[in-house]
Design a protein around this motif. Sequence first.
Motif, PDB file in Angstrom:
ATOM      1  N   THR A 198       0.848  -1.186   0.000  1.00 59.30           N
ATOM      2  CA  THR A 198       0.000   0.000   0.000  1.00 59.30           C
ATOM      3  C   THR A 198       0.883   1.235   0.000  1.00 59.30           C
ATOM      4  O   THR A 198       1.758   1.384   0.857  1.00 59.30           O
ATOM      5  CB  THR A 198      -0.901   0.023   1.248  1.00 59.30           C
ATOM      6  OG1 THR A 198      -1.614  -1.207   1.342  1.00 59.30           O
ATOM      7  CG2 THR A 198      -1.893   1.181   1.179  1.00 59.30           C
ATOM      8  N   THR A 199       0.689   2.126  -0.951  1.00 62.59           N
ATOM      9  CA  THR A 199       1.484   3.355  -1.011  1.00 62.59           C
ATOM     10  C   THR A 199       0.938   4.374  -0.020  1.00 62.59           C
ATOM     11  O   THR A 199      -0.212   4.265   0.434  1.00 62.59           O
ATOM     12  CB  THR A 199       1.463   3.962  -2.423  1.00 62.59           C
ATOM     13  OG1 THR A 199       0.154   4.515  -2.688  1.00 62.59           O
ATOM     14  CG2 THR A 199       1.817   2.927  -3.483  1.00 62.59           C
ATOM     15  N   PRO A 200       1.724   5.398   0.318  1.00 59.06           N
ATOM     16  CA  PRO A 200       1.259   6.426   1.254  1.00 59.06           C
ATOM     17  C   PRO A 200       0.023   7.192   0.780  1.00 59.06           C
ATOM     18  O   PRO A 200      -0.641   7.845   1.582  1.00 59.06           O
ATOM     19  CB  PRO A 200       2.469   7.358   1.370  1.00 59.06           C
ATOM     20  CG  PRO A 200       3.638   6.478   1.102  1.00 59.06           C
ATOM     21  CD  PRO A 200       3.162   5.541   0.034  1.00 59.06           C
ATOM     22  N   SER A 201      -0.287   7.116  -0.505  1.00 60.19           N
ATOM     23  CA  SER A 201      -1.497   7.787  -0.998  1.00 60.19           C
ATOM     24  C   SER A 201      -2.728   6.896  -0.848  1.00 60.19           C
ATOM     25  O   SER A 201      -3.847   7.311  -1.171  1.00 60.19           O
ATOM     26  CB  SER A 201      -1.319   8.172  -2.483  1.00 60.19           C
ATOM     27  OG  SER A 201      -1.196   7.017  -3.295  1.00 60.19           O
ATOM     28  N   GLY A 202      -2.532   5.652  -0.371  1.00 61.62           N
ATOM     29  CA  GLY A 202      -3.654   4.753  -0.135  1.00 61.62           C
ATOM     30  C   GLY A 202      -3.893   3.734  -1.233  1.00 61.62           C
ATOM     31  O   GLY A 202      -4.787   2.894  -1.118  1.00 61.62           O
ATOM     32  N   LEU A 203      -3.099   3.756  -2.307  1.00 66.69           N
ATOM     33  CA  LEU A 203      -3.262   2.818  -3.412  1.00 66.69           C
ATOM     34  C   LEU A 203      -2.710   1.444  -3.032  1.00 66.69           C
ATOM     35  O   LEU A 203      -1.558   1.330  -2.599  1.00 66.69           O
ATOM     36  CB  LEU A 203      -2.536   3.326  -4.658  1.00 66.69           C
ATOM     37  CG  LEU A 203      -2.526   2.382  -5.867  1.00 66.69           C
ATOM     38  CD1 LEU A 203      -3.923   2.253  -6.459  1.00 66.69           C
ATOM     39  CD2 LEU A 203      -1.536   2.872  -6.923  1.00 66.69           C
ATOM     40  N   VAL A 204      -3.521   0.429  -3.187  1.00 71.31           N
ATOM     41  CA  VAL A 204      -3.072  -0.945  -2.951  1.00 71.31           C
ATOM     42  C   VAL A 204      -2.575  -1.512  -4.283  1.00 71.31           C
ATOM     43  O   VAL A 204      -3.325  -1.583  -5.255  1.00 71.31           O
ATOM     44  CB  VAL A 204      -4.196  -1.826  -2.385  1.00 71.31           C
ATOM     45  CG1 VAL A 204      -3.713  -3.262  -2.217  1.00 71.31           C
ATOM     46  CG2 VAL A 204      -4.683  -1.267  -1.052  1.00 71.31           C
ATOM     47  N   VAL A 205      -1.325  -1.894  -4.315  1.00 75.89           N
ATOM     48  CA  VAL A 205      -0.698  -2.406  -5.536  1.00 75.89           C
ATOM     49  C   VAL A 205      -0.552  -3.920  -5.416  1.00 75.89           C
ATOM     50  O   VAL A 205      -0.022  -4.417  -4.425  1.00 75.89           O
ATOM     51  CB  VAL A 205       0.691  -1.775  -5.751  1.00 75.89           C
ATOM     52  CG1 VAL A 205       1.302  -2.275  -7.054  1.00 75.89           C
ATOM     53  CG2 VAL A 205       0.600  -0.252  -5.749  1.00 75.89           C
ATOM     54  N   VAL A 206      -1.016  -4.639  -6.414  1.00 70.94           N
ATOM     55  CA  VAL A 206      -0.902  -6.091  -6.431  1.00 70.94           C
ATOM     56  C   VAL A 206      -0.177  -6.510  -7.702  1.00 70.94           C
ATOM     57  O   VAL A 206      -0.590  -6.137  -8.799  1.00 70.94           O
ATOM     58  CB  VAL A 206      -2.288  -6.781  -6.386  1.00 70.94           C
ATOM     59  CG1 VAL A 206      -2.120  -8.295  -6.351  1.00 70.94           C
ATOM     60  CG2 VAL A 206      -3.090  -6.298  -5.186  1.00 70.94           C
ATOM     61  N   MET A 207       0.895  -7.246  -7.543  1.00 68.32           N
ATOM     62  CA  MET A 207       1.608  -7.743  -8.713  1.00 68.32           C
ATOM     63  C   MET A 207       0.725  -8.762  -9.433  1.00 68.32           C
ATOM     64  O   MET A 207       0.383  -9.807  -8.852  1.00 68.32           O
ATOM     65  CB  MET A 207       2.916  -8.403  -8.293  1.00 68.32           C
ATOM     66  CG  MET A 207       3.972  -7.436  -7.794  1.00 68.32           C
ATOM     67  SD  MET A 207       4.738  -6.497  -9.141  1.00 68.32           S
ATOM     68  CE  MET A 207       5.742  -7.775  -9.880  1.00 68.32           C
ATOM     69  N   ALA A 258       2.302   7.885  -6.123  1.00 73.60           N
ATOM     70  CA  ALA A 258       1.873   8.386  -4.821  1.00 73.60           C
ATOM     71  C   ALA A 258       2.233   9.862  -4.663  1.00 73.60           C
ATOM     72  O   ALA A 258       1.445  10.649  -4.118  1.00 73.60           O
ATOM     73  CB  ALA A 258       2.525   7.570  -3.708  1.00 73.60           C
ATOM     74  N   LEU A 259       3.411  10.237  -5.155  1.00 72.00           N
ATOM     75  CA  LEU A 259       3.807  11.646  -5.087  1.00 72.00           C
ATOM     76  C   LEU A 259       2.852  12.505  -5.906  1.00 72.00           C
ATOM     77  O   LEU A 259       2.390  13.560  -5.445  1.00 72.00           O
ATOM     78  CB  LEU A 259       5.241  11.817  -5.594  1.00 72.00           C
ATOM     79  CG  LEU A 259       5.753  13.260  -5.635  1.00 72.00           C
ATOM     80  CD1 LEU A 259       5.796  13.864  -4.234  1.00 72.00           C
ATOM     81  CD2 LEU A 259       7.132  13.334  -6.281  1.00 72.00           C
ATOM     82  N   VAL A 260       2.547  12.056  -7.120  1.00 71.24           N
ATOM     83  CA  VAL A 260       1.606  12.791  -7.965  1.00 71.24           C
ATOM     84  C   VAL A 260       0.249  12.924  -7.271  1.00 71.24           C
ATOM     85  O   VAL A 260      -0.352  13.999  -7.242  1.00 71.24           O
ATOM     86  CB  VAL A 260       1.438  12.096  -9.340  1.00 71.24           C
ATOM     87  CG1 VAL A 260       0.317  12.752 -10.138  1.00 71.24           C
ATOM     88  CG2 VAL A 260       2.744  12.138 -10.124  1.00 71.24           C
ATOM     89  N   ALA A 261      -0.222  11.827  -6.686  1.00 75.65           N
ATOM     90  CA  ALA A 261      -1.532  11.833  -6.032  1.00 75.65           C
ATOM     91  C   ALA A 261      -1.561  12.812  -4.865  1.00 75.65           C
ATOM     92  O   ALA A 261      -2.537  13.561  -4.686  1.00 75.65           O
ATOM     93  CB  ALA A 261      -1.886  10.423  -5.557  1.00 75.65           C
ATOM     94  N   LEU A 262      -0.505  12.813  -4.064  1.00 74.37           N
ATOM     95  CA  LEU A 262      -0.453  13.721  -2.922  1.00 74.37           C
ATOM     96  C   LEU A 262      -0.433  15.175  -3.373  1.00 74.37           C
ATOM     97  O   LEU A 262      -1.138  16.032  -2.821  1.00 74.37           O
ATOM     98  CB  LEU A 262       0.783  13.424  -2.064  1.00 74.37           C
ATOM     99  CG  LEU A 262       0.776  12.113  -1.278  1.00 74.37           C
ATOM    100  CD1 LEU A 262       2.110  11.914  -0.567  1.00 74.37           C
ATOM    101  CD2 LEU A 262      -0.363  12.090  -0.266  1.00 74.37           C
TER     102      LEU A 262
END
Length: 344
Positions: A198-207, A258-262
């Motif tokens: 989970t990135t700091p922006s809240g996105l859950v990434v699944v390979m 995540a940086l872009v989202a923030l």
Amino acid sequence: MRWLKIHTANCFGFDKATFDERVVWCDERIDEMKTDPVAFWKANDPGEKARWAALAALLDLVGDGPIKVLPQVDATCSGLQHLAAMAGDESVATATNVIPSSDGLRCDPYMTTADACGRDRSEVKLSVMCIPYGISLPGMIDQLIEEGIEPCRIKATILAEEIWASCEGLMSGVLSIMKFLKSSGRVLAEANIRPQWTTPSGLVVVMPTAILKRRISIMDPKGNMVKTQFGVESSDQVDPNQVVRGMAPNFVHSYDAALVALVVSRWDGVITCIHDCFATTADKMDDLRTLIHECFVELYGVDAIQRVRNEFVHSAPSGVNIPLTPVRRDMDLTRSLTSEYMYS
């Protein structure tokens, strides 16, 4: 006007100098620009990539109407910037302008590598750029051949080894992060678990990588069969080799996102962004750059690698041991708040 001049100089290819030098570049040519902007544009054609952006910037610079172009700033090899912050790798952070250099000037990791290898910057840039995304030495050799930089495989191998050695000496902290991501991904994949975080922006990434049972090739507009193949059917079994290849690039890109989202979520005004490039109106660029730097520091206020390892451990079956993280080096990331060229 300062940011419009900087943007105009950037569009015409004068983007590696200091900001003050870019302003001077425009000031020294402003009379010629005003006399016949189209003639100036044609005489200084920056090439297909920036041709129309340069004309738009030039017309706004010498015109008397409202400024319509959006000046933009780009990161210095964003993949290395993110990995340097994760690792606390001060040498890479300085080389990519995350931390200001001792003389306050803009650093260029591509030029540093080019000088070390005795080559032109353009000949090594793509190889260096791909290192944080997990390129291997054989992959770098193939890339140098395909790009026409060294068509001879023997010479391409020599150049790739020189680039790799130069970067290996500089990027020990960054490479340790990539090694951890790959080894952790393999451990999970061999247990048939898709790595996720989970990135700091809240996105859950699944390979999503799985063993493909059937593939299709595609044809480019010129009628050539491209190397990339798309799987149209897959099994439930996870492919460890593909996971290993994808771990570093996917992880770095997720933090890029995540940086872009923030930044976007906190910005009040006009903004456009593509990957590591942000643009806004000329009167707001200073404010936008400040926000980008603040979000970047916030992004790595916690140990990102320890955080992802905790998620890996939580998802791993009993008896599956996730490798330990490399020790995060002690680096004062808040210094990036005063870095002039992290986004330039």
